[in-house]
Design a protein around this motif. Structure first.
Motif, PDB file in Angstrom:
ATOM      1  N   ASN A  30     -92.181  40.663  -4.882  1.00 22.22           N
ATOM      2  CA  ASN A  30     -91.238  40.731  -6.004  1.00 22.22           C
ATOM      3  C   ASN A  30     -91.719  41.645  -7.116  1.00 22.22           C
ATOM      4  N   GLY A  69     -93.279  45.961 -12.847  1.00 18.04           N
ATOM      5  CA  GLY A  69     -92.518  44.762 -13.157  1.00 18.04           C
ATOM      6  C   GLY A  69     -92.669  43.691 -12.105  1.00 18.04           C
ATOM      7  N   GLU A  71     -90.730  39.822 -11.155  1.00 20.60           N
ATOM      8  CA  GLU A  71     -89.590  38.994 -11.510  1.00 20.60           C
ATOM      9  C   GLU A  71     -89.425  37.830 -10.541  1.00 20.60           C
ATOM     10  N   SER A  75     -88.407  33.967 -14.673  1.00 19.01           N
ATOM     11  CA  SER A  75     -89.402  34.706 -15.451  1.00 19.01           C
ATOM     12  C   SER A  75     -89.369  36.182 -15.086  1.00 19.01           C
ATOM     13  N   GLU A  76     -89.823  36.982 -16.040  1.00 23.29           N
ATOM     14  CA  GLU A  76     -89.913  38.422 -15.829  1.00 23.29           C
ATOM     15  C   GLU A  76     -91.091  38.961 -16.630  1.00 23.29           C
TER      16      GLU A  76
END
Length: 267
Positions: A30, A69, A71, A75-76
């Motif tokens: 992810n 990033g 994710e 949440s991120e």
């Protein structure tokens, strides 16, 4: 503290670079990554802020970087690093290589409560980032770190309240202890009330309190600021207009307190 933050961001930059060249690994975890590049040119008619001997300098800016990033459903987390290369047409001025890095996290704690944590580190010589309402004008190189924690609570369909804390530390590369070259630390309290007219338009009542502590011949002060902010999101651009009132009270008894009406318009 300076070395600790630099070590952290260098480590994250290495990780981001690894993930960019290994897209298969990123897809399985992810993670996302992308390369960034900004180019610019800037002319300053009085580059050194000298009231007598004004000298114009043209700056060519090259800012390569990388963004990482992560994710999940609630949440991120995002990390960004950019090199800020400045090339001057002034032979007496050495080219300057600054750095900008940020680490941000958004976490959904419940259906109505969320938490945002951000840390921004920079190595710069741009005095505009030091004090938006002050008159500090210098080309001295400095390190700055800003850490912010912010909670957001949706308590009505159209209302959101935000409350949090921000700390920033500024350290100059050369400690000359002049009025424009003084290490400092700031602590800020944040409270905002946001009214959402619709999904793309909002009105924000902001109250900020902060306390500034300087190491050298600059007076410490406390400040209170109240602002009204209007925001509008369009398909390709965002508009923001704000006006407020700020009172700054200095610890030095010989200095008069300052009352100003700050405003801004951004596109």
């Amino acid at each position: 503290m300076r070395l600790r933050y630099r070590s952290l961001f260098i480590t994250l930059f290495v990780v981001a670079s690894f993930l960019y060249v290994n897209p298969g690994f990123a897809a399985q975890t992810n993670l996302s990554s992308r390369l960034l590049l900004n180019l610019g040119i800037q002319y300053d008619s009085n580059f050194y802020y000298d009231p007598v001997d004004e000298r114009g300098v043209t700056t060519y800016q090259v800012q390569p970087g990388i963004e990482l990033g992560y994710e999940t459903g609630k949440s991120e987390i995002a990390f960004r690093y950019m090199l800020d290369a400045n090339y001057y047409n002034e032979s007496a001025e050495d080219d300057f290589y600054g750095q900008n890095a940020s680490l941000m996290g958004d976490f959904e704690l419940s259906d109505r409560l969320s938490f945002n944590l951000s840390d921004n580190f920079s190595y710069s010589r741009d005095s505009a980032a030091l004090d938006e309402l002050g008159n500090t004008r210098t080309r001295e190189k400095y390190y700055q770190n800003r850490l912010r924690a912010l909670f957001s609570l949706d308590f009505e369909p159209k209302f959101t309240t935000q409350f949090g804390y921000q700390n920033w530390i500024t350290n100059y590369e050369e400690d000359t202890l002049t009025a424009g070259n003084v290490d400092s630390m700031g602590n800020q309290g944040i409270f905002d009330l946001v009214y959402h007219l619709n999904s793309s338009t909002s009105l924000d009542l902001e109250y900020h309190y902060w306390d500034m502590d300087y190491d050298g011949p600059v007076s410490d002060y406390t400040s209170n600021q109240l602002s009204i902010v209007a925001r509008k999101e369009f398909r390709i651009v965002d508009l923001e207009a704000a006006v407020g009132y700020q009172k700054r009270e200095f610890d030095e008894p010989t200095l008069e307190d300052i009352e100003v009406v700050p405003y801004r318009f951004t596109l």
